[in-house]
Design an enzyme around this catalytic site. Structure first.
Site, PDB file in Angstrom:
ATOM      1  N   TRP A  40       0.773  -1.177  -0.102  1.00  0.00           N
ATOM      2  CA  TRP A  40       0.121  -0.022  -0.103  1.00  0.00           C
ATOM      3  C   TRP A  40       1.063   1.336  -0.173  1.00  0.00           C
ATOM      4  O   TRP A  40       1.713   1.623   0.549  1.00  0.00           O
ATOM      5  CB  TRP A  40      -0.916   0.165   1.063  1.00  0.00           C
ATOM      6  CG  TRP A  40      -1.613   1.310   1.313  1.00  0.00           C
ATOM      7  CD1 TRP A  40      -1.323   2.440   2.060  1.00  0.00           C
ATOM      8  CD2 TRP A  40      -2.325   1.662   0.521  1.00  0.00           C
ATOM      9  NE1 TRP A  40      -2.396   3.318   2.530  1.00  0.00           N
ATOM     10  CE2 TRP A  40      -3.453   2.709   1.493  1.00  0.00           C
ATOM     11  CE3 TRP A  40      -3.625   1.379   0.163  1.00  0.00           C
ATOM     12  CZ2 TRP A  40      -4.464   3.824   0.945  1.00  0.00           C
ATOM     13  CZ3 TRP A  40      -5.428   1.952   0.432  1.00  0.00           C
ATOM     14  CH2 TRP A  40      -5.004   2.518   0.210  1.00  0.00           C
ATOM     15  N   ASP A  43      -0.257   9.288   1.041  1.00  0.00           N
ATOM     16  CA  ASP A  43       0.375  11.122   0.966  1.00  0.00           C
ATOM     17  C   ASP A  43       1.255  10.529   0.346  1.00  0.00           C
ATOM     18  O   ASP A  43       2.583  10.121   0.863  1.00  0.00           O
ATOM     19  CB  ASP A  43       0.199  11.219   1.554  1.00  0.00           C
ATOM     20  CG  ASP A  43      -1.118  11.647   2.218  1.00  0.00           C
ATOM     21  OD1 ASP A  43      -2.352  10.244   1.649  1.00  0.00           O
ATOM     22  OD2 ASP A  43      -1.781  12.463   3.303  1.00  0.00           O
ATOM     23  N   TRP A  67      -4.546   0.239   3.692  1.00  0.00           N
ATOM     24  CA  TRP A  67      -4.040   0.449   4.793  1.00  0.00           C
ATOM     25  C   TRP A  67      -4.397   0.314   6.100  1.00  0.00           C
ATOM     26  O   TRP A  67      -4.409  -0.437   6.667  1.00  0.00           O
ATOM     27  CB  TRP A  67      -4.503   2.341   4.786  1.00  0.00           C
ATOM     28  CG  TRP A  67      -4.536   3.110   5.515  1.00  0.00           C
ATOM     29  CD1 TRP A  67      -3.204   4.396   5.400  1.00  0.00           C
ATOM     30  CD2 TRP A  67      -4.571   3.362   6.612  1.00  0.00           C
ATOM     31  NE1 TRP A  67      -3.338   5.084   6.232  1.00  0.00           N
ATOM     32  CE2 TRP A  67      -3.857   4.833   7.096  1.00  0.00           C
ATOM     33  CE3 TRP A  67      -5.546   2.242   7.967  1.00  0.00           C
ATOM     34  CZ2 TRP A  67      -3.816   5.329   8.833  1.00  0.00           C
ATOM     35  CZ3 TRP A  67      -5.370   3.219   9.251  1.00  0.00           C
ATOM     36  CH2 TRP A  67      -4.951   5.169   9.141  1.00  0.00           C
ATOM     37  N   TRP A 307      -9.071   8.472  -1.458  1.00  0.00           N
ATOM     38  CA  TRP A 307      -9.410   7.570   0.157  1.00  0.00           C
ATOM     39  C   TRP A 307     -11.481   6.853  -0.464  1.00  0.00           C
ATOM     40  O   TRP A 307     -12.093   7.132  -1.067  1.00  0.00           O
ATOM     41  CB  TRP A 307     -10.288   8.220   1.167  1.00  0.00           C
ATOM     42  CG  TRP A 307      -9.143   8.021   1.980  1.00  0.00           C
ATOM     43  CD1 TRP A 307      -8.433  10.259   1.834  1.00  0.00           C
ATOM     44  CD2 TRP A 307      -8.162   7.740   2.005  1.00  0.00           C
ATOM     45  NE1 TRP A 307      -6.999   9.940   2.490  1.00  0.00           N
ATOM     46  CE2 TRP A 307      -6.921   8.277   2.899  1.00  0.00           C
ATOM     47  CE3 TRP A 307      -7.244   6.294   2.508  1.00  0.00           C
ATOM     48  CZ2 TRP A 307      -5.335   7.568   3.622  1.00  0.00           C
ATOM     49  CZ3 TRP A 307      -6.346   5.530   3.216  1.00  0.00           C
ATOM     50  CH2 TRP A 307      -5.459   6.674   4.044  1.00  0.00           C
TER      51      TRP A 307
END
Ligand code: FRU
Length: 494
Positions: A40, A43, A67, A307
């Site tokens: 994963w 940002d 995440w 997201w």
């Protein structure tokens, strides 16, 4: 480096290695975009120019394509075009960051590279309410191996006032006239997005100055990943508001990334600013961060995902990628973003056509691919609706459609027939320039970025077509003239 930190990093590297082959074999894995070696990514963090090279860190979960407790992945580049993966820089090893080294930034001081980040701790099961966030520092001599400093956390609590005590994260640090400043993403106690401004002389002791800016009206419940920087005559505040409501063609993504232009009063700690503007009108740009380089260019890179969006690459043991680096300037009160010119070094074989009339639908024979740059200018003549389709298969079951509609003054990016993954249409207001539309596409194996009219608008989106969907088609309701079209295949860069 303490043993716990070292061990976590070692385990992470083993895990990443085991999944690498699955990523390499996947036809959606990126060719020239920065993406995780496996598992994963979210940002961009710590984007900076240090000792003659660009460093880019990123939110990384090295144990699954979802995440999880955040690490900082790390890569560097000499030219913003080819990237080299480096060892993981930060792992959640300490009591104050045990559930994640969240987003942050980098700054050079006395020849060393400092990372300032948010330590995250869950205090219960509800991730909205049960959390403790503190700000921390790590330092490196060589720009590769980082030690967390003994004074951590350097900012332990959110300030008093109408400031939410827990949602308090993503420090972006910079230096102005020999003083260090940082902004933090925040919200008020009743959930209005804002940014906090701090000052320090040594990066270790921080004083809160003020709430530098705060949302009014439809401006979201939390501002994540703020970045303040000077550009031309302005101070720009870039941020990622969560929870803005849809307005006409605007704000259709779950969260937004945008900016306001203004002037920061460093004494009072207040940014007087204008209206919020979007940075990108597509589907997948979030948490952008900028760096300034030796030439004084302000370069932005963002997470190219959203997201809670479907990410079909997860079944191939990876998730997420970065946008291409974009150079920012301000023209007529707006940010204009252009691809960094260094990307031209990736150009391989080129093909072009000039002065071609298009009416109806036309497949460009010989112009195929899944990893290329394509630049074209269309003279609209008398047409109302025209455009281009990319990643088209033989029978057009799959196609990603870009359409200009003159009467609406809108350019659209339609991924409803793009293959697997998330669907939808996004619209950007665009005017023709001298009756012409200028489009500059960067197509990678599971993404498309288009720069419209020389960066006046951009649209970015992930797409997940079949391997065989490689065609390019032009279309128009009345005759238009393609005055030129150039395509270059782009080399693998990482
Ligand atoms: C933004 C964000 C940040 C946070 C990080 C956690 O995408 O939610 O606010 O620090 O991601 O991975």
């Amino acid at each position: 480096m303490n043993d716990k930190h070292k061990n976590l990093i070692k385990l992470a590297h083993q895990s990443i290695e085991e999944a690498r082959k699955s990523v390499e074999d996947n036809h959606w894995s990126m060719n020239f975009h920065m993406a995780p070696p496996s598992y994963w990514m979210n940002d961009p963090n710590g984007f900076c120019y240090f000792n003659g090279e660009y460093h880019l860190f990123y939110q990384h979960h090295p144990f699954s394509p979802e995440w999880g407790p955040m690490y900082w992945g790390h890569a560097k580049s000499k030219d913003l075009s080819s990237w080299e993966h480096l060892p993981i820089a930060l792992a959640p090893s300490e009591n104050y960051d045990k559930d994640g080294c969240f987003s942050g930034s980098a700054i050079e001081k006395d020849g060393k590279l400092y990372l300032m980040y948010t330590g995250n701790v869950w205090t219960g099961n509800n991730h909205d309410t049960d959390l403790l966030q503190v700000q921390c520092l790590a330092v490196s001599q060589d720009g590769i191996h980082f030690e967390k400093i003994s004074e951590n956390p350097v900012i332990e609590q959110a300030p008093e006032g109408d400031i939410h005590p827990f949602h308090f994260r993503d420090p972006k640090v910079w230096k102005h006239e020999e003083v260090y400043y940082c902004v933090l993403g925040s919200r008020t106690k009743d959930h209005v997005g804002q940014v906090l401004l701090y000052r320090s002389l040594d990066l270790i002791k921080w004083d809160f100055i003020n709430v530098a800016a705060k949302g009014e009206g439809n401006f979201g419940y939390m501002w994540e990943c703020p970045d303040i920087f000077p550009l031309d005559d302005y101070d720009v505040l870039m941020m990622s508001p969560q929870g803005m409501k849809e307005e006409e063609y605007l704000y259709h993504n779950l969260h937004q990334s945008g900016y306001v232009l203004g002037k920061l009063d460093y004494e009072k700690g207040i940014l007087e600013h204008g209206e919020f503007q979007l940075l990108d009108y597509g589907f997948d740009v979030y948490a952008p961060q900028t760096a300034i380089d030796e030439e004084g260019r302000r370069i932005m890179i963002a997470w190219m995902a959203m997201w809670e969006s479907e990410m079909p690459e997860q079944s191939h043991k990876w998730a997420g990628a970065m946008t291409i680096p974009r150079v920012l300037t301000i023209e007529e009160g707006q940010i204009v973003s252009r691809p960094v010119p260094e990307l031209k070094t990736l150009r391989q074989q080129g093909d072009s056509i000039g002065n071609k009339l298009i009416l109806g639908e036309h497949r460009l024979q010989g112009f195929e691919g899944d990893s290329y740059e394509l630049e074209l200018v269309i003279d609209a003549k008398g047409a109302n609706e025209f455009g281009i389709k990319l990643r088209v298969d033989e029978d057009q079951t799959e196609e990603t459609v870009f359409t200009y509609n003159r009467s609406e003054g809108m350019f659209t990016f339609d991924r409803n027939k793009s293959g697997k993954g998330p669907k939808g249409v996004r619209r950007a207001p665009v005017n023709l320039v001298e009756n012409k539309l200028h489009l500059h596409f960067f197509v990678d194996r599971s993404s498309i970025e288009v720069f419209i009219n020389d960066g006046a608008k951009t649209m970015t989106g992930r797409i997940y077509p079949e391997k065989k969907s490689l065609g390019i088609m032009l279309f128009s309701d009345q005759e238009v003239e393609v005055t030129h079209l150039n395509k270059w295949n782009l080399n693998k860069s990482i």
